[in-house]
Design a protein around this motif. Structure first.
Motif, PDB file in Angstrom:
ATOM      1  N   ARG A 216       2.521 -14.902  -0.726  1.00 55.08           N
ATOM      2  CA  ARG A 216       3.920 -14.477  -0.826  1.00 55.08           C
ATOM      3  C   ARG A 216       4.316 -13.694   0.440  1.00 55.08           C
ATOM      4  NH1 ARG A 216       6.006 -15.202  -5.932  1.00 55.08           N
ATOM      5  NH2 ARG A 216       4.495 -15.382  -7.651  1.00 55.08           N
ATOM      6  N   LEU A 217       3.422 -12.826   0.876  1.00 50.70           N
ATOM      7  CA  LEU A 217       3.681 -12.071   2.106  1.00 50.70           C
ATOM      8  C   LEU A 217       3.821 -13.009   3.297  1.00 50.70           C
ATOM      9  CD1 LEU A 217       3.993  -9.160   3.075  1.00 50.70           C
ATOM     10  CD2 LEU A 217       1.524  -9.141   3.536  1.00 50.70           C
ATOM     11  N   LEU A 218       3.060 -14.100   3.286  1.00 53.97           N
ATOM     12  CA  LEU A 218       3.137 -15.099   4.357  1.00 53.97           C
ATOM     13  C   LEU A 218       4.528 -15.717   4.421  1.00 53.97           C
ATOM     14  CD1 LEU A 218       1.614 -16.911   6.462  1.00 53.97           C
ATOM     15  CD2 LEU A 218       1.147 -18.459   4.564  1.00 53.97           C
ATOM     16  N   PHE A 219       5.047 -16.169   3.285  1.00 53.10           N
ATOM     17  CA  PHE A 219       6.391 -16.756   3.251  1.00 53.10           C
ATOM     18  C   PHE A 219       7.441 -15.737   3.713  1.00 53.10           C
ATOM     19  CE2 PHE A 219       4.876 -19.841  -0.195  1.00 53.10           C
ATOM     20  CZ  PHE A 219       4.862 -20.912   0.681  1.00 53.10           C
ATOM     21  N   LEU A 220       7.270 -14.488   3.325  1.00 48.15           N
ATOM     22  CA  LEU A 220       8.247 -13.452   3.655  1.00 48.15           C
ATOM     23  C   LEU A 220       8.246 -13.144   5.154  1.00 48.15           C
ATOM     24  CD1 LEU A 220      10.274 -11.706   2.068  1.00 48.15           C
ATOM     25  CD2 LEU A 220       8.526  -9.913   1.995  1.00 48.15           C
ATOM     26  N   ILE A 221       7.076 -12.924   5.690  1.00 47.35           N
ATOM     27  CA  ILE A 221       6.967 -12.554   7.108  1.00 47.35           C
ATOM     28  C   ILE A 221       7.413 -13.695   8.018  1.00 47.35           C
ATOM     29  CG2 ILE A 221       5.267 -12.078   8.930  1.00 47.35           C
ATOM     30  CD1 ILE A 221       3.819 -10.271   6.989  1.00 47.35           C
ATOM     31  N   GLU A 222       7.151 -14.932   7.626  1.00 44.88           N
ATOM     32  CA  GLU A 222       7.540 -16.064   8.468  1.00 44.88           C
ATOM     33  C   GLU A 222       8.972 -16.515   8.206  1.00 44.88           C
ATOM     34  OE1 GLU A 222       3.054 -17.909   9.103  1.00 44.88           O
ATOM     35  OE2 GLU A 222       4.593 -19.137   8.136  1.00 44.88           O
ATOM     36  N   GLY A 223       9.594 -16.044   7.123  1.00 43.70           N
ATOM     37  CA  GLY A 223      10.970 -16.432   6.832  1.00 43.70           C
ATOM     38  C   GLY A 223      12.012 -15.487   7.398  1.00 43.70           C
TER      39      GLY A 223
END
Length: 538
Positions: A216-223
């Motif tokens: 979830r943190l991955l999607f957030l940081i890259e979005g």
């Protein structure tokens, strides 16, 4: 004289005029002096270099950054899987494959949206697309089910379809034909950098001790960076040459003269046409439908689209399955994320190198065929070898063969189609056929085939070898057309030399030679590939 030719075009029926993306009445009204002035270089080389540098800083750098974040949002689903997304959401292998496929279904169906570059203000169009896919990318971090993730991926595909392929058309608003190739190659090579950074980010996040799941943190940081690009696009990117406020008045004149085309017609306001603004009026103003329709009849549109289909079968599966492939070699999930990044760094450097060399040599097919063979050998090594070292080397071969070929393929299409409208529709054909490849590519690596995925790697290797053959045959096809035109032109030139002007002075000969070169360039720009002076890039 040139003026006589243009006046005859003006009085001729519209259906009999030469194909092209030019306004013939406006062109005739310019007069011979203005036309020839377009070809008389009245500016210095230093001025031209400064102009290109200013355009590159604004247009190429921002476009590179946008494609970088687009590929992050598109490909991070593979890193999210290895970070535990499937386990946390209860997603099966078949459902995961649909997450990959739904993006490309939307991307294919909505390829026509790239014509928005011709109809609307490009900065506003790009900003709208970036905003929509940025919101969809961030929302992936909040989903609680497979269906929610499917909706986000679909919206992501729609928005990216309106942006990605049409950038090549956007570049043609500012750069002449012989300068677009390397710049678009640089733009597309952002995919390799994005994949490398995605692997590095995923590697760091898996190590991080966060209060939410690492995927979830991955999607957030890259979005989030995608959304931050929206105001930058609106402020920095120009609509056309005349709206480039960062250029002086003289530089705008030089930029227009380098393109050799009349300024685009003024955009209709909402108060025109009896107080009604219509989308149809925009299409009528900004798309030359005769020129656009020629893209459907051009065999080159389909030959290059077939190669794009083949490369996309493999390209679509590499970013999303590479971490999985490395993990199946015996590495942990964390190490798989890290080991997937380095091959993309070399792929980026090779993409820039091959784009530059192929642009200087004006040869695409030979380089493309060689890169496809390299990637095919890599896939066949994966299909036949069980050694971890050999398989990891094969991964490098695949990435370094596939990614550099993608910008070359775009360059090949763009350099061989004249007229903005034909380029636009040609890109629609190219994108629609080519983007069907991921529908196959994203389903070649089901979990039941692990750890070696022999079927997927074998099919990918065989398709790439077939693609190399198509690239070689396409080059041969274009070379034969160029050779035939050279013979015909040689015969005409020989006949003219035997005419009554053979005793002309050297000065007269030089002057007539310059006029003839200008006349031929005008003919190519007016008639595109139909001109006997047009030569294809092989």
């Amino acid at each position: 004289m040139v003026t006589d030719k243009l006046k005859s075009d003006e009085t001729a029926p519209r259906s009999s005029r030469s194909p092209g993306d030019l306004d013939y009445v406006s062109r005739a009204a310019m007069g011979e002096k203005a036309i020839m002035g377009k070809f008389t270089k009245w500016w210095s080389d230093d001025e031209e270099r400064r102009l290109r540098r200013k355009l590159d800083v604004r247009i190429i750098v921002i476009s590179f950054a946008l494609y970088f974040v687009a590929l992050l949002d598109r490909g991070n689903i593979g890193n999210a899987k290895t970070a535990g997304m499937n386990r946390d959401l209860g997603i099966s292998d078949q459902q995961y494959q649909w997450l990959l496929t739904i993006f490309y279904i939307a991307y294919i169906v909505f390829q026509f949206l790239l014509l928005g570059y011709k109809v609307f203000s490009p900065p506003k169009w790009i900003a709208g697309c970036v905003f929509v896919w940025g919101v969809a990318g961030v929302c992936q971090a909040a989903v609680q089910s497979w269906s929610g993730l499917m909706a986000c991926r679909f919206i992501l595909g729609v928005a990216e379809a309106g942006y990605g392929t049409g950038v090549a058309l956007y570049f043609s608003f500012f750069y002449p034909r012989d300068e677009i190739g390397l710049r678009f190659g640089t733009f597309v090579s952002a995919g390799a950098v994005s994949s490398a950074v995605a692997g590095a980010i995923a590697y760091g996040l898996v190590h991080a001790h966060a209060t939410i799941e690492s995927w979830r943190l991955l999607f957030l940081i890259e979005g989030i960076p995608t959304l931050l690009m929206v105001p930058i696009v609106l402020v920095v990117l120009p609509r056309d040459v005349q709206s480039c406020r960062f250029l002086s008045a003289r530089e705008r004149e030089i930029a227009e003269a380098r393109l050799f085309r009349p300024p685009p017609p003024p955009r209709r306001s909402k108060t025109e046409d009896g107080g009604r603004w219509t989308l149809k009026a925009r299409f009528v103003d900004f798309i030359n439908w005769g020129n656009a329709g020629a893209a459907f009849l051009d065999p080159l549109s389909y030959l290059i689209s077939v190669m794009f289909f083949i490369i996309n079968v493999c390209y679509s599966s590499v970013p999303v399955y590479l971490p999985t492939l490395i993990e199946e070699m015996g590495y942990s999930s964390i190490n798989a994320q890290g080991l997937s990044a380095p091959p993309y760094v070399l792929a980026f450097l090779l993409a820039i190198l091959f784009c530059w060399i192929s642009d200087r040599a004006q040869v695409r097919g030979v380089f493309g065929a060689g890169l496809l063979v390299l990637a095919a050998v890599g896939y066949l090594v994966l299909a036949t070898q069980t050694s971890t070292a050999a398989r990891y080397v094969a991964v490098w071969m695949i990435v370094c063969g596939i990614f550099p070929f993608i910008p070359i393929l775009y360059m090949w299409l763009m350099s061989n189609q004249a007229g903005e409208s034909k380029k636009g529709v040609g890109l629609v054909v190219f994108g629609t056929i080519g983007q069907c490849g991921p529908l196959l590519g994203t389903r070649l690596f089901p979990a039941r085939d692990k750890p070696y995925y022999v079927k997927g790697t074998s099919v990918s290797g065989g398709l790439l070898l077939f693609g190399a053959i198509v690239a070689a045959l396409t080059s041969l096809y274009l070379w034969n057309i160029n050779r035939r035109r050279d013979r015909q032109q040689g015969a005409l030139d020989a006949a003219q030399k035997e005419g009554p002007d053979t005793a002309a002075s050297h000065a007269d000969t030089v002057e007539k030679g310059a006029e003839e070169r200008d006349r031929r360039r005008i003919d190519v720009l007016l008639r595109g590939e139909e001109s006997p002076y047009f030569r294809y890039t092989i």
